[in-house]
Motif scaffolding. Structure first.
Motif, PDB file in Angstrom:
ATOM      1  N   VAL A  37       0.858  -1.178   0.000  1.00 32.73           N
ATOM      2  CA  VAL A  37       0.000   0.000   0.000  1.00 32.73           C
ATOM      3  C   VAL A  37       0.894   1.227   0.000  1.00 32.73           C
ATOM      4  CG1 VAL A  37      -1.892  -1.176   1.196  1.00 32.73           C
ATOM      5  CG2 VAL A  37      -0.223   0.128   2.521  1.00 32.73           C
ATOM      6  N   TYR A  39       0.745   5.643   0.685  1.00 26.03           N
ATOM      7  CA  TYR A  39      -0.009   6.795   1.173  1.00 26.03           C
ATOM      8  C   TYR A  39       0.916   8.002   1.199  1.00 26.03           C
ATOM      9  CZ  TYR A  39       2.354   6.425   5.676  1.00 26.03           C
ATOM     10  OH  TYR A  39       3.310   6.406   6.655  1.00 26.03           O
ATOM     11  N   TYR A  82      -9.741  -3.595  -0.553  1.00 27.95           N
ATOM     12  CA  TYR A  82     -10.819  -2.689  -0.133  1.00 27.95           C
ATOM     13  C   TYR A  82     -10.910  -2.584   1.388  1.00 27.95           C
ATOM     14  CZ  TYR A  82     -12.323  -2.885  -5.028  1.00 27.95           C
ATOM     15  OH  TYR A  82     -12.376  -2.809  -6.394  1.00 27.95           O
ATOM     16  N   HIS A  85      -8.228  -0.227   2.611  1.00 31.09           N
ATOM     17  CA  HIS A  85      -8.589   1.173   2.368  1.00 31.09           C
ATOM     18  C   HIS A  85      -9.682   1.634   3.333  1.00 31.09           C
ATOM     19  CE1 HIS A  85     -10.518   4.590   0.226  1.00 31.09           C
ATOM     20  NE2 HIS A  85      -9.255   4.952   0.183  1.00 31.09           N
ATOM     21  N   PRO A  89      -8.177   5.099   5.299  1.00 32.54           N
ATOM     22  CA  PRO A  89      -8.612   5.886   4.143  1.00 32.54           C
ATOM     23  C   PRO A  89      -7.494   6.691   3.480  1.00 32.54           C
ATOM     24  CG  PRO A  89     -10.132   6.176   5.981  1.00 32.54           C
ATOM     25  CD  PRO A  89      -8.956   5.416   6.500  1.00 32.54           C
ATOM     26  N   ILE A  91      -4.811   5.499   2.375  1.00 32.00           N
ATOM     27  CA  ILE A  91      -4.184   4.690   1.331  1.00 32.00           C
ATOM     28  C   ILE A  91      -4.585   5.228  -0.034  1.00 32.00           C
ATOM     29  CG2 ILE A  91      -4.166   2.413   0.227  1.00 32.00           C
ATOM     30  CD1 ILE A  91      -4.347   1.162   3.007  1.00 32.00           C
ATOM     31  N   ARG A  92      -3.589   5.468  -0.880  1.00 34.98           N
ATOM     32  CA  ARG A  92      -3.832   5.966  -2.245  1.00 34.98           C
ATOM     33  C   ARG A  92      -3.762   4.852  -3.273  1.00 34.98           C
ATOM     34  NH1 ARG A  92      -6.353   9.006  -0.209  1.00 34.98           N
ATOM     35  NH2 ARG A  92      -5.704  10.988   0.619  1.00 34.98           N
ATOM     36  N   PHE A 120      -7.013   4.705  -5.111  1.00 39.66           N
ATOM     37  CA  PHE A 120      -8.173   5.209  -4.383  1.00 39.66           C
ATOM     38  C   PHE A 120      -8.177   6.728  -4.430  1.00 39.66           C
ATOM     39  CE2 PHE A 120      -7.205   1.123  -2.331  1.00 39.66           C
ATOM     40  CZ  PHE A 120      -8.429   0.496  -2.462  1.00 39.66           C
TER      41      PHE A 120
END
Length: 120
Positions: A37, A39, A82, A85, A89, A91-92, A120
């Motif tokens: 992930v 961010y 999902y 995320h 939240p 997480i990009r 995301f």
């Protein structure tokens, strides 16, 4: 300072009961999960766990998902991404792969895998 922080869990192994065929649900199979992930970390050097994404929490998401049998590896990869995320939240991007080490294919030597990447 712009940029993305990447956090990975690599070669996480599970014995689980995913698959379309009854014998897969009964005997199980060995799986390897990889997850990355990314961010935006914000300003300054990160020195507190609450300013980053806890990889132990990511492992818990993977572990909980792997305990619930499903038919398809695609389902697993998307569910894990999902759920990560939803919990984090910030997480990009997320990339999740699930590899089945002994797929039930006649005369086949190797593994099968599905990788899912999303923004995301």
């Amino acid at each position: 300072m712009p940029g993305l922080m990447h956090i990975s869990l690599n070669n996480v192994r599970f014995r689980a009961y995913h698959g379309l065929y009854p014998e897969e649900r009964q005997k199980g199979n060995d799986f390897v999960v990889n997850m990355e992930v990314a961010y935006e970390p914000g300003e300054g050097i990160i020195v507190d766990l609450d300013k980053t994404i806890d990889y132990a929490a990511l492992f818990n998401i993977i572990n909980e998902t792997m305990q619930q049998p499903v038919d398809l590896l695609e389902t697993l990869t998307q569910t894990i991404a999902y759920a990560a995320h939803k919990k984090f939240p910030s997480i990009r991007t997320a990339t999740v792969s699930v590899e089945k080490l002994n797929p039930p294919i006649d005369n086949f030597s190797g593994s099968s895998a599905v990788k899912f990447s999303c923004n995301f």
